[in-house]
Motif scaffolding. Sequence first.
Motif, PDB file in Angstrom:
ATOM      1  N   ASP A  10     -53.174  11.538 -18.285  1.00  0.00           N
ATOM      2  CA  ASP A  10     -52.852  12.863 -18.849  1.00  0.00           C
ATOM      3  C   ASP A  10     -53.904  13.872 -18.430  1.00  0.00           C
ATOM      4  O   ASP A  10     -53.597  15.000 -18.030  1.00  0.00           O
ATOM      5  CB  ASP A  10     -52.880  12.833 -20.385  1.00  0.00           C
ATOM      6  N   ASN A  14     -53.156  17.184 -16.308  1.00  0.00           N
ATOM      7  CA  ASN A  14     -53.440  18.537 -16.804  1.00  0.00           C
ATOM      8  C   ASN A  14     -54.519  19.188 -15.961  1.00  0.00           C
ATOM      9  O   ASN A  14     -54.445  20.370 -15.628  1.00  0.00           O
ATOM     10  CB  ASN A  14     -53.936  18.490 -18.257  1.00  0.00           C
ATOM     11  N   ASP A 120     -38.218  36.291 -22.503  1.00  0.00           N
ATOM     12  CA  ASP A 120     -37.799  34.994 -23.031  1.00  0.00           C
ATOM     13  C   ASP A 120     -38.391  33.856 -22.219  1.00  0.00           C
ATOM     14  O   ASP A 120     -38.849  34.041 -21.105  1.00  0.00           O
ATOM     15  CB  ASP A 120     -36.270  34.878 -22.989  1.00  0.00           C
ATOM     16  N   THR A 121     -38.311  32.684 -22.798  1.00  0.00           N
ATOM     17  CA  THR A 121     -38.786  31.485 -22.132  1.00  0.00           C
ATOM     18  C   THR A 121     -37.690  30.957 -21.209  1.00  0.00           C
ATOM     19  O   THR A 121     -36.558  30.812 -21.640  1.00  0.00           O
ATOM     20  CB  THR A 121     -39.100  30.425 -23.186  1.00  0.00           C
ATOM     21  N   GLN A 122     -38.046  30.705 -19.955  1.00  0.00           N
ATOM     22  CA  GLN A 122     -37.051  30.194 -19.010  1.00  0.00           C
ATOM     23  C   GLN A 122     -37.513  28.861 -18.443  1.00  0.00           C
ATOM     24  O   GLN A 122     -38.691  28.566 -18.422  1.00  0.00           O
ATOM     25  CB  GLN A 122     -36.854  31.185 -17.866  1.00  0.00           C
ATOM     26  N   ARG A 123     -36.549  28.090 -17.969  1.00  0.00           N
ATOM     27  CA  ARG A 123     -36.885  26.782 -17.455  1.00  0.00           C
ATOM     28  C   ARG A 123     -36.837  26.811 -15.941  1.00  0.00           C
ATOM     29  O   ARG A 123     -35.941  27.411 -15.355  1.00  0.00           O
ATOM     30  CB  ARG A 123     -35.876  25.767 -17.993  1.00  0.00           C
ATOM     31  N   GLN A 144     -46.052  14.738 -11.798  1.00  0.00           N
ATOM     32  CA  GLN A 144     -47.516  14.707 -11.771  1.00  0.00           C
ATOM     33  C   GLN A 144     -48.028  14.204 -10.422  1.00  0.00           C
ATOM     34  O   GLN A 144     -48.927  14.793  -9.826  1.00  0.00           O
ATOM     35  CB  GLN A 144     -48.053  13.780 -12.873  1.00  0.00           C
ATOM     36  N   PRO A 212     -42.646  23.787 -14.494  1.00  0.00           N
ATOM     37  CA  PRO A 212     -41.812  22.781 -15.143  1.00  0.00           C
ATOM     38  C   PRO A 212     -42.446  22.236 -16.420  1.00  0.00           C
ATOM     39  O   PRO A 212     -41.739  21.795 -17.326  1.00  0.00           O
ATOM     40  CB  PRO A 212     -41.697  21.681 -14.081  1.00  0.00           C
ATOM     41  N   ALA A 213     -43.781  22.270 -16.537  1.00  0.00           N
ATOM     42  CA  ALA A 213     -44.439  21.791 -17.760  1.00  0.00           C
ATOM     43  C   ALA A 213     -44.568  22.898 -18.800  1.00  0.00           C
ATOM     44  O   ALA A 213     -44.293  22.682 -19.971  1.00  0.00           O
ATOM     45  CB  ALA A 213     -45.813  21.221 -17.435  1.00  0.00           C
ATOM     46  N   VAL A 214     -44.980  24.092 -18.390  1.00  0.00           N
ATOM     47  CA  VAL A 214     -45.254  25.131 -19.392  1.00  0.00           C
ATOM     48  C   VAL A 214     -44.137  26.170 -19.503  1.00  0.00           C
ATOM     49  O   VAL A 214     -44.234  27.082 -20.303  1.00  0.00           O
ATOM     50  CB  VAL A 214     -46.597  25.858 -19.133  1.00  0.00           C
ATOM     51  N   PHE A 215     -43.082  26.031 -18.711  1.00  0.00           N
ATOM     52  CA  PHE A 215     -41.948  26.959 -18.687  1.00  0.00           C
ATOM     53  C   PHE A 215     -42.374  28.324 -18.119  1.00  0.00           C
ATOM     54  O   PHE A 215     -43.553  28.585 -17.939  1.00  0.00           O
ATOM     55  CB  PHE A 215     -41.319  27.130 -20.076  1.00  0.00           C
ATOM     56  N   SER A 217     -42.620  32.248 -18.513  1.00  0.00           N
ATOM     57  CA  SER A 217     -42.609  33.362 -19.463  1.00  0.00           C
ATOM     58  C   SER A 217     -43.779  34.257 -19.106  1.00  0.00           C
ATOM     59  O   SER A 217     -44.690  33.826 -18.417  1.00  0.00           O
ATOM     60  CB  SER A 217     -42.731  32.856 -20.900  1.00  0.00           C
TER      61      SER A 217
END
Lengths: 297, 436
Positions: A10, A14, A120-123, A144, A212-215, A217
């Motif tokens: 992890d 990160n 907004d939050t997008q993917r 990762q 892809p991890a934090v989206f 925005s």
Amino acid sequence: MALFLQRLIDGIGNGMLYGAVALALVLIYRATGMVNFAQGEMAMFCTFITWKLADHEFGLGLPIVAGIAGGVIFGFLFGAALERVVIRPFESADHLRQMIVTLGLFLAINALAAWIFTADTQRLASPFPSGALRLGGVSVSYHQLGVIAVLLVMALALRELFGRTRLGLAIRGASMNPESSRLLGVDVSRMLMIGWGLSAAIGALAGALVAPAVFVSPGMMQTLLLYGFAAAVLGGFDSAPGALVGGVMVGVVQAMVSGYVPAVGTQLQLATAFALILMVLLVRPQGLFGRVSVERV
Amino acid sequence: MTPRPKLMLAAALGAAGLLTTACGGSAVSDSSNASGQGSGLARGCPDNGTTGLTDTTIKLGLSQPLSGPYVSVGGQLYGMQAYFAYVNSQGGIQGPDGRKRKVELVYKDDAYTATKAKANVDQLVNRDKVFALLGQFGTAGNLAARPIIAQQCVPSLFATTGAPELANPKYPWAIAGSISYATEGRILGQYVRDKHPNATVAVLEQDDDLGRAYLQGFEQAIAGSGVKVVATQTFEAGEPDVKNQITTLAATKADLYFNVASGLTGLQALNHVHASGWRPEVIQVAQLPVTLLRRLQPGAGDRLITGGTGPDFANPEVAAGNEEFQLYMQWFRKTPGADKIDPLSASQGWFQGRLLDWTVRHATTMDRVGVMESARSIDYTGPSFTLPGIKIHTTPDDPHLFEGMQLNRFDAAKGRLVPLGEVIDIDGQVKYEPVS
């Protein structure tokens, strides 16, 4: 044991993301000698471009790899244009004033992104296959692994660029000693522009890998930028591989401390990163991989 | 420059004086002992409470984010504007005095910061002279502005927060418009206790009053049953990633995962849980609307349970079959700036307007005391975006507007919520309790 390994992984995962941001910071520092506070927001803006190109619902629906390529190319042009229009008038100003200009850019780009795209939050899809590699009790996602590979290649390529190529040397020369470089026939303004372009392009790539991890925005890069600074300072502000190593160290220390030192818990994760920086700066002010700056008097 | 002791002393005294006034302002608390109509609501108020009213207009105010990173949560304003355009086109809101008044809405941007919200409310109350606040936004902003509301006896109606603190009887001039986080936690806890009486639960909790309120309600509901919370991890709102916390929780292999996280962090956490290979049933707080759940990675939304108070208007069939929603959409589309706003999140503002309309209509006297008493005795059965079975009901002793929820299963393939059992309504059972 499996839990320990999982935490380690992890942390590395990160940390690589922090390293990616640090890489862009280091690049612009080497290319222009300044610290760019708008780095994260520029990366965020480019990530929105990538998202617009690749999203099936709100965008053009291109394959994600094409979207990322588009974002990176846009990033280069965007960075170069910013240098030309916003930074160049301050080219002869001291670094403090330039830094204030980048702070202004930070706010402007953030507001602009929310206005043009969305708050907004997008993917954003990952360019790597979904799922994870499971070894014993430990899982490493393909995303990762892919991020680690891409960033390693990028760090090495940057080291080659600055160490071995004429362009890299010219960029470094232009930032370290503009006067002498001009006398040698280097177009300093052009080099600065290329430096900004490259750095924004790397930021765009980092953004697409982080998203892809934090989206996606307008706020996606803000805390990451802090960790990115930590990583860059730790690795030495002028070393590309150092940025990645610094990022990984920050990530691993965070994962271990939040996992094994309950007193620190998760609230002080950021503080652990800064404790690490303080220690390094006390013992080795130039950072782990940085060069001591020497000035001829 | 030399310091000037006298001046400093004067300044210090002045500041102390301000402090005393501020404290005195919150001392409307006498009414906590009294209850019912004609209670101590008016005690200590500066005037009869007709500020902001004329024979033809009523002035309302609110402070909410209109810029900054949280701008997307502020859609309610557009819903409110849509409702007031609608009601003004019919002549305005009818008061108990038989007059119709057109609504003037004064709104200010606080970028979701509490200090700015307080300054805005101060301006709205003391300079713009609004009659009441409607949909005042955010927990911290509401609490920061509370002394002003209390001192001037301004109704703050249907504030957009679920903080249990809004039901504090010492501050009767504010009333929350969202279901209390503690109530929701309790309903989720009841579901777990009934469906999984011996389950182990791992919890990810936002480390603030919001997270603690959810957990407090949840723990009250499972107390005495075989359900056991085996691990709790916290995170700060705004933390970039929660992977480390999820790794620790996944190691417990608990049967259930209680995700007390909203927005982005909530999505991240669910994606990480899925990637870790841990497959618990997920209990999700309603802070993560279905429009966001659809952005989860494939698989991460399977086995997810979440509550809601309204029909799933993200489903076009449900939206088309609801008359009130159609009326709302008709006016919402005409509202300037609405094209960039998500109509689902903005619909809350429409309902806040609708409920304000009812509250003013049913007041006994056309002044602040009358309207506030009316807001504390609501029994509303008119058009709403609330599911049948959930009462919209307050009493002077129980100012919680909603105390019911429908639990749903998230159907990830279709991106829809599927109702799970009946509506659970615990109206009257929720008492004010400070979050500890």
